[in-house]
Scaffold this motif. Structure first.
Motif, PDB file in Angstrom:
ATOM      1  N   GLY A  38     -14.335  32.215 -43.889  1.00  0.00           N
ATOM      2  CA  GLY A  38     -15.330  33.190 -43.443  1.00  0.00           C
ATOM      3  C   GLY A  38     -15.011  33.658 -42.042  1.00  0.00           C
ATOM      4  N   ARG A  39     -15.777  34.618 -41.549  1.00  0.00           N
ATOM      5  CA  ARG A  39     -15.537  35.168 -40.209  1.00  0.00           C
ATOM      6  C   ARG A  39     -16.846  35.683 -39.629  1.00  0.00           C
ATOM      7  NH1 ARG A  39     -15.809  40.627 -40.853  1.00  0.00           N
ATOM      8  NH2 ARG A  39     -15.418  41.427 -42.963  1.00  0.00           N
ATOM      9  N   ASP A  40     -16.884  35.794 -38.302  1.00  0.00           N
ATOM     10  CA  ASP A  40     -18.038  36.402 -37.656  1.00  0.00           C
ATOM     11  C   ASP A  40     -17.830  37.911 -37.547  1.00  0.00           C
ATOM     12  OD1 ASP A  40     -16.500  36.947 -35.354  1.00  0.00           O
ATOM     13  OD2 ASP A  40     -17.318  35.262 -34.209  1.00  0.00           O
ATOM     14  N   ALA A  41     -18.618  38.589 -36.722  1.00  0.00           N
ATOM     15  CA  ALA A  41     -18.633  40.049 -36.731  1.00  0.00           C
ATOM     16  C   ALA A  41     -17.539  40.697 -35.890  1.00  0.00           C
ATOM     17  CB  ALA A  41     -19.996  40.546 -36.243  1.00  0.00           C
ATOM     18  N   ARG A  42     -16.726  39.922 -35.205  1.00  0.00           N
ATOM     19  CA  ARG A  42     -15.648  40.504 -34.408  1.00  0.00           C
ATOM     20  C   ARG A  42     -14.653  41.227 -35.314  1.00  0.00           C
ATOM     21  NH1 ARG A  42     -17.252  35.834 -31.794  1.00  0.00           N
ATOM     22  NH2 ARG A  42     -17.216  35.863 -29.513  1.00  0.00           N
ATOM     23  N   GLU A  43     -14.256  42.437 -34.915  1.00  0.00           N
ATOM     24  CA  GLU A  43     -13.327  43.217 -35.727  1.00  0.00           C
ATOM     25  C   GLU A  43     -12.000  42.494 -35.897  1.00  0.00           C
ATOM     26  OE1 GLU A  43     -11.899  46.032 -38.211  1.00  0.00           O
ATOM     27  OE2 GLU A  43     -13.955  45.839 -37.456  1.00  0.00           O
ATOM     28  N   SER A  44     -11.578  41.760 -34.870  1.00  0.00           N
ATOM     29  CA  SER A  44     -10.320  41.021 -34.975  1.00  0.00           C
ATOM     30  C   SER A  44     -10.377  39.939 -36.047  1.00  0.00           C
ATOM     31  CB  SER A  44      -9.966  40.391 -33.628  1.00  0.00           C
ATOM     32  OG  SER A  44     -10.989  39.498 -33.202  1.00  0.00           O
ATOM     33  N   ILE A  64     -11.468  30.779 -51.194  1.00  0.00           N
ATOM     34  CA  ILE A  64     -12.752  31.407 -51.506  1.00  0.00           C
ATOM     35  C   ILE A  64     -13.166  32.201 -50.276  1.00  0.00           C
ATOM     36  CG2 ILE A  64     -15.169  31.026 -52.126  1.00  0.00           C
ATOM     37  CD1 ILE A  64     -14.266  28.364 -53.400  1.00  0.00           C
ATOM     38  N   ARG A  65     -13.155  33.524 -50.386  1.00  0.00           N
ATOM     39  CA  ARG A  65     -13.448  34.401 -49.257  1.00  0.00           C
ATOM     40  C   ARG A  65     -14.947  34.710 -49.204  1.00  0.00           C
ATOM     41  NH1 ARG A  65      -8.862  37.217 -47.311  1.00  0.00           N
ATOM     42  NH2 ARG A  65     -10.278  37.958 -45.679  1.00  0.00           N
ATOM     43  N   LEU A  66     -15.561  34.401 -48.060  1.00  0.00           N
ATOM     44  CA  LEU A  66     -16.990  34.675 -47.877  1.00  0.00           C
ATOM     45  C   LEU A  66     -17.244  35.952 -47.096  1.00  0.00           C
ATOM     46  CD1 LEU A  66     -18.524  31.178 -47.062  1.00  0.00           C
ATOM     47  CD2 LEU A  66     -17.770  32.118 -49.240  1.00  0.00           C
ATOM     48  N   GLY A  67     -16.218  36.508 -46.483  1.00  0.00           N
ATOM     49  CA  GLY A  67     -16.427  37.678 -45.651  1.00  0.00           C
ATOM     50  C   GLY A  67     -17.198  37.319 -44.400  1.00  0.00           C
ATOM     51  N   GLU A  68     -18.044  38.238 -43.930  1.00  0.00           N
ATOM     52  CA  GLU A  68     -18.807  38.053 -42.701  1.00  0.00           C
ATOM     53  C   GLU A  68     -19.997  37.134 -42.964  1.00  0.00           C
ATOM     54  OE1 GLU A  68     -19.316  41.566 -39.917  1.00  0.00           O
ATOM     55  OE2 GLU A  68     -21.379  41.275 -40.624  1.00  0.00           O
ATOM     56  N   ARG A 141     -13.442  36.212 -54.172  1.00  0.00           N
ATOM     57  CA  ARG A 141     -14.347  36.753 -53.165  1.00  0.00           C
ATOM     58  C   ARG A 141     -15.785  36.440 -53.556  1.00  0.00           C
ATOM     59  NH1 ARG A 141     -11.437  39.824 -49.583  1.00  0.00           N
ATOM     60  NH2 ARG A 141     -13.397  40.037 -48.440  1.00  0.00           N
ATOM     61  N   ARG A 142     -16.557  35.950 -52.559  1.00  0.00           N
ATOM     62  CA  ARG A 142     -17.953  35.612 -52.811  1.00  0.00           C
ATOM     63  C   ARG A 142     -18.888  36.279 -51.803  1.00  0.00           C
ATOM     64  NH1 ARG A 142     -19.198  31.517 -56.446  1.00  0.00           N
ATOM     65  NH2 ARG A 142     -17.447  31.305 -57.879  1.00  0.00           N
ATOM     66  N   ASP A 143     -18.517  37.453 -51.311  1.00  0.00           N
ATOM     67  CA  ASP A 143     -19.337  38.112 -50.314  1.00  0.00           C
ATOM     68  C   ASP A 143     -20.241  39.197 -50.876  1.00  0.00           C
ATOM     69  OD1 ASP A 143     -17.113  39.570 -50.954  1.00  0.00           O
ATOM     70  OD2 ASP A 143     -16.622  40.179 -48.917  1.00  0.00           O
ATOM     71  N   ASP A 144     -20.278  39.371 -52.200  1.00  0.00           N
ATOM     72  CA  ASP A 144     -21.160  40.346 -52.833  1.00  0.00           C
ATOM     73  C   ASP A 144     -21.945  39.669 -53.952  1.00  0.00           C
ATOM     74  OD1 ASP A 144     -20.371  42.691 -51.380  1.00  0.00           O
ATOM     75  OD2 ASP A 144     -18.498  42.645 -52.502  1.00  0.00           O
ATOM     76  N   PRO A 152     -23.248  33.243 -50.527  1.00  0.00           N
ATOM     77  CA  PRO A 152     -23.523  32.037 -49.745  1.00  0.00           C
ATOM     78  C   PRO A 152     -24.642  32.229 -48.728  1.00  0.00           C
ATOM     79  CG  PRO A 152     -21.168  32.326 -50.007  1.00  0.00           C
ATOM     80  CD  PRO A 152     -21.808  33.571 -50.550  1.00  0.00           C
ATOM     81  N   THR A 153     -24.771  33.423 -48.148  1.00  0.00           N
ATOM     82  CA  THR A 153     -25.864  33.660 -47.207  1.00  0.00           C
ATOM     83  C   THR A 153     -27.214  33.551 -47.904  1.00  0.00           C
ATOM     84  OG1 THR A 153     -24.510  35.059 -45.772  1.00  0.00           O
ATOM     85  CG2 THR A 153     -26.894  35.367 -45.654  1.00  0.00           C
TER      86      THR A 153
END
Length: 443
Positions: A38-44, A64-68, A141-144, A152-153
């Motif tokens: 996962g990652r926070d909101a930083r564009e980098s 397993i990609r969680l996105g932001e 991907r699990r961000d949608d 996950p959120t």
């Protein structure tokens, strides 16, 4: 490579895609077969997460990609998905130009020292087990949200609602343009009226610096004081930290908040894990109900390690990291927000709760240094020669009849931190000046 809070540094300098790729390769090569990323909101964070995932897959690990997402969401997700590790791309409360990586176990606990060193050694030696073309890791991907699963959120919000009691407060949540939106969602589901500040994720942190300090959260304190709100909540960029504001607009010190959380969580015979820079306020308050304090090195990773011991009911840091080991070993800012709202709902006023706790004059400050290790070595030598009551668990802590002071190197920045506390304002100032002079003389 790893500090007390993982890898952190300036993008394009200390932190690069090459480093993220290497960490991913090292994790997979060290036997972590499924990894949540996962990652926070930083564009980098987008490119770093892509690089880390590529390194993992290149060495055969499934990703397993969680996105932001918030850091506690990612840490909890390791166990939820039966993964072997979690990789969070975040610089937490650091400024926007920084980024970093923190690694998590299925328990929600951050990687320990041995685990971190194993990954560091593989990166240093470039010791990777690259997979063949037909054995590369897969990615999910699990961000949608879909009919097949919730995000996950959303699952994190479910866990918060289950852990905390309901209430009917008016709460203002300042997410600091970070990933702490789950807090507002959970509080609303618990029955509270919620207003938000800076709730749009933006890794440039346009509204205020990421770290939720009293100075940085002045807009929140002024808003709460001018409104009918019962409580203010502030997060850092990845929502592992939580700080609070009373109904009158007072920004609550971390030591006071730690004391209130610990008193609520622990009972007679229990222990509470706190770092060595924690105020005497905490120990004094807990002593009256038969709860002891166990000191650790500064850093939520060390508090979490101590929280695995039997009998430790709670762990916390004055910086805003709070750990309930029965829930998760990750500092969970949204959980802290929901449990604080529950406490205030039952007790009626955070101002009153804060006012009931006896406090002592406490001074904290920093000295910029070029070489932390050399400065601290000279300070340690001087302190051991001049003082009798000295602890060296983390830096050097000197006890006196009227108070104490601590000198320690920051784990993430080119700073030496100085803390002093005493029973009187004058003595606290004297101890702080004494400790600061030790550092200045050693520069």
């Amino acid at each position: 490579m790893f500090g007390t809070s993982g890898i952190r540094g300036r993008i394009g300098d200390e932190v690069t895609c090459d480093l993220a790729l290497s960490v991913g390769r090292a994790l997979a090569s060290d036997g972590y077969e499924t990894v949540v990323v996962g990652r926070d909101a930083r564009e980098s964070g987008r490119m770093l997460a892509d690089a880390a995932a590529s390194g993992l897959r290149e060495c055969g690990a499934d990703v397993i990609r969680l996105g932001e997402a918030a850091t506690p969401t990612v840490a909890r997700s390791v166990g939820w998905f039966d993964a072997h590790a979690g990789l969070m791309v975040t610089a937490s409360h650091n400024p926007a130009p920084d980024n970093g990586i923190k690694l998590w176990n299925p328990s929600g606990q951050a990687f320990g020292e041995g685990q971190r060193e194993a990954i560091s050694a593989r990166v240093r030696e470039e010791e990777y087990d690259l997979a063949s073309w037909d054995e590369l890791g897969e990615q999910d991907r699990r961000d949608d949200s879909t009919e097949r699963h919730v995000t996950p959120t959303e699952r994190h919000a479910d866990a918060l609602v289950e852990a905390a009691g309901s209430g009917d407060l008016d709460v203002v949540v300042d997410a600091g343009n970070g990933t702490g939106g789950v807090t507002a969602e959970a509080l609303r589901r618990l029955g509270h009226e919620v207003q938000t500040l800076n709730d749009r994720p933006d890794g440039t942190f346009p509204a205020r610096p990421s770290e939720p300090t009293a100075e940085n959260c002045r807009a929140l304190t002024e808003f709460v004081a001018a409104s009918d709100a019962d409580l203010g909540i502030a997060h850092d960029g990845d929502a592992d930290r939580m700080r609070a504001v009373t109904e009158s607009g007072e920004f609550v010190s971390g030591d006071l908040l730690l004391a209130l959380f610990a008193r609520e969580a622990a009972g007679p015979g229990d222990e509470v894990a706190v770092p060595v820079d924690t105020s005497l306020t905490v120990a004094d308050l807990l002593e009256s109900q038969g709860v002891s304090v166990s000191r650790t090195r500064v850093g939520d990773v060390y508090v979490a390690e101590r929280a695995t011991d039997p009998g430790v009911a709670f762990g916390g840091e004055p910086s805003g990291a709070w750990i309930w080991p029965d829930e998760t070993l990750c500092p969970d800012g949204p959980l802290a927000a929901c449990l604080l709202a529950e406490l205030v709902s039952r007790q009626g006023s955070l101002d009153r709760l804060v006012g009931e706790v006896e406090t002592y004059p406490l001074r904290r400050g920093n000295v910029e240094v070029a070489e932390k290790a050399e400065v601290m070595a000279r300070v340690r030598e001087e302190v051991l020669a001049e003082y009798d009551d000295v602890e060296t668990l983390d830096g050097v802590r000197v006890g006196t009849d009227s108070g104490w002071f601590l000198v320690r190197a920051s784990g993430t920045q080119p700073l030496v931190r100085v803390t002093a506390e005493a029973r009187s304002e004058e003595r606290a100032d004297e101890l702080f000046a004494e400790a600061r002079q030790l550092v200045e003389a050693a520069r």
